[in-house]
Design a protein around this motif. Sequence first.
Motif, short mmCIF file in Angstrom:
data_model
loop_
_atom_site.label_atom_id
_atom_site.label_comp_id
_atom_site.label_asym_id
_atom_site.label_seq_id
_atom_site.Cartn_x
_atom_site.Cartn_y
_atom_site.Cartn_z
N LYS A 97 46.49 47.39 -60.44
CA LYS A 97 45.35 48.42 -60.79
C LYS A 97 45.94 49.90 -60.79
O LYS A 97 46.47 50.26 -59.81
CB LYS A 97 44.20 48.33 -60.11
CG LYS A 97 43.56 46.97 -60.32
CD LYS A 97 42.30 46.49 -59.34
CE LYS A 97 42.01 45.07 -59.31
NZ LYS A 97 42.23 44.43 -60.50
N ARG A 98 45.47 50.85 -61.54
CA ARG A 98 45.86 52.17 -61.52
C ARG A 98 44.86 52.95 -60.83
O ARG A 98 43.46 52.42 -61.11
CB ARG A 98 45.87 52.68 -62.82
CG ARG A 98 46.54 54.26 -62.93
CD ARG A 98 47.89 53.87 -63.12
NE ARG A 98 48.67 55.46 -63.69
CZ ARG A 98 49.70 55.92 -63.16
NH1 ARG A 98 50.40 55.35 -62.34
NH2 ARG A 98 49.88 57.07 -63.72
N ALA A 99 45.04 53.73 -59.76
CA ALA A 99 44.00 54.22 -59.19
C ALA A 99 44.41 55.96 -59.08
O ALA A 99 45.30 56.17 -59.01
CB ALA A 99 43.87 53.88 -57.63
N VAL A 100 43.01 56.54 -59.36
CA VAL A 100 43.12 58.09 -59.28
C VAL A 100 42.42 58.59 -58.18
O VAL A 100 41.03 58.34 -57.98
CB VAL A 100 42.39 58.70 -60.53
CG1 VAL A 100 42.47 60.00 -60.64
CG2 VAL A 100 43.13 58.08 -61.77
N PRO A 101 43.00 59.34 -57.01
CA PRO A 101 42.31 59.80 -56.00
C PRO A 101 41.89 61.12 -56.34
O PRO A 101 42.42 61.64 -56.70
CB PRO A 101 43.25 59.84 -54.91
CG PRO A 101 44.62 59.82 -55.55
CD PRO A 101 44.62 59.28 -57.07
N TYR A 150 42.49 66.97 -66.59
CA TYR A 150 43.44 65.76 -65.94
C TYR A 150 43.47 64.71 -66.76
O TYR A 150 44.66 63.97 -66.91
CB TYR A 150 42.42 65.37 -64.62
CG TYR A 150 42.98 64.21 -63.87
CD1 TYR A 150 44.05 64.65 -63.08
CD2 TYR A 150 42.98 62.85 -64.23
CE1 TYR A 150 44.60 63.52 -62.25
CE2 TYR A 150 43.66 62.03 -63.54
CZ TYR A 150 44.46 62.32 -62.69
OH TYR A 150 45.34 61.09 -61.92
N ALA A 151 42.55 64.22 -67.59
CA ALA A 151 42.59 63.34 -68.54
C ALA A 151 43.71 63.34 -69.64
O ALA A 151 44.55 62.42 -69.77
CB ALA A 151 41.31 62.87 -69.39
N ALA A 152 43.92 64.48 -70.00
CA ALA A 152 45.10 64.73 -70.92
C ALA A 152 46.27 64.36 -70.33
O ALA A 152 47.32 63.84 -70.77
CB ALA A 152 44.90 66.14 -71.76
N THR A 153 46.50 64.85 -68.98
CA THR A 153 47.76 64.76 -68.34
C THR A 153 47.89 63.29 -67.97
O THR A 153 49.11 62.85 -68.01
CB THR A 153 47.56 65.86 -66.78
OG1 THR A 153 47.42 67.15 -67.36
CG2 THR A 153 48.94 65.57 -66.21
N PHE A 154 47.07 62.61 -67.62
CA PHE A 154 46.95 61.09 -67.17
C PHE A 154 47.49 60.33 -68.50
O PHE A 154 48.20 59.55 -68.49
CB PHE A 154 45.43 60.74 -66.63
CG PHE A 154 45.38 59.33 -66.42
CD1 PHE A 154 45.77 58.79 -65.09
CD2 PHE A 154 44.91 58.35 -67.37
CE1 PHE A 154 45.86 57.67 -64.79
CE2 PHE A 154 45.13 56.85 -66.94
CZ PHE A 154 45.31 56.56 -65.60
N GLU A 156 49.02 61.19 -71.04
CA GLU A 156 50.53 61.91 -71.47
C GLU A 156 51.52 60.58 -70.30
O GLU A 156 52.44 60.45 -70.67
CB GLU A 156 50.82 63.02 -70.99
CG GLU A 156 50.30 63.96 -72.19
CD GLU A 156 50.30 65.65 -71.93
OE1 GLU A 156 50.92 65.85 -70.75
OE2 GLU A 156 49.36 66.36 -72.60
N SER A 157 51.14 60.83 -69.21
CA SER A 157 52.04 60.05 -68.04
C SER A 157 51.86 58.63 -68.30
O SER A 157 52.83 57.85 -67.89
CB SER A 157 51.44 60.49 -66.63
OG SER A 157 50.21 59.89 -66.11
N THR A 158 50.74 58.16 -68.91
CA THR A 158 50.67 56.57 -68.82
C THR A 158 51.06 56.24 -70.45
O THR A 158 51.09 55.09 -70.84
CB THR A 158 49.51 56.13 -68.66
OG1 THR A 158 48.40 56.85 -69.54
CG2 THR A 158 49.01 56.32 -67.14
N GLY A 159 51.21 57.11 -71.41
CA GLY A 159 51.32 56.70 -72.74
C GLY A 159 50.07 56.18 -73.47
O GLY A 159 50.02 55.59 -74.48
N SER A 160 48.92 56.55 -72.74
CA SER A 160 47.69 55.97 -73.57
C SER A 160 47.15 56.69 -74.36
O SER A 160 47.26 58.01 -74.42
CB SER A 160 46.62 55.76 -72.46
OG SER A 160 46.91 54.95 -71.52
#
Length: 160
Positions: A97-101, A150-154, A156-160
């Motif tokens: 699972k991917r977790a975002v603190p 944050y969502a835009a960065t996330f 980009e980092s996951t390729g979603s």
Amino acid sequence: MTQYVVVSGNPRSGSRTSALAIAVGTALAAPEAPRVIEVGDLGPGLLTPGDEATAAAVTALREADVLVVATPTYKGSYTGLLKVLLDQLPAQALAGKRAVPVVTAGVPPQAAAAEALLRQLLTELGADVAAGLPVVESDLPETAAIAEKYAATFSESTGS
């Protein structure tokens, strides 16, 4: 379909920390809506074996693909309520699972320190922990913008 779950460890539902977590979860899950768990709403059931609401929360954590786990900083760390909920998960329950603190605090050093501790806890449970989001209280009026950035960065980092 990816399942997104937002967990707010604030003892008070509807808190600014909760609002930030929900905004982040909503931005990540768009156009779907994430499931939201307000740990404070579980009340004494957190400590009651067999409590249905707590069992449902634990099941949601285990079935999620992406978790947004948020807490205000309490005594330099995450809240006890959040810890009590997460302690009900067995070892490696968050593997895969991917977790975002997400952490809120009065000043940047507090936010960064509490985010590091929450990151350690999520890692201990097996989660693949994404870049954290430590936010100072003075920035909380910008919750929507913080979440979108944050969502835009996330993505980009996951390729979603």
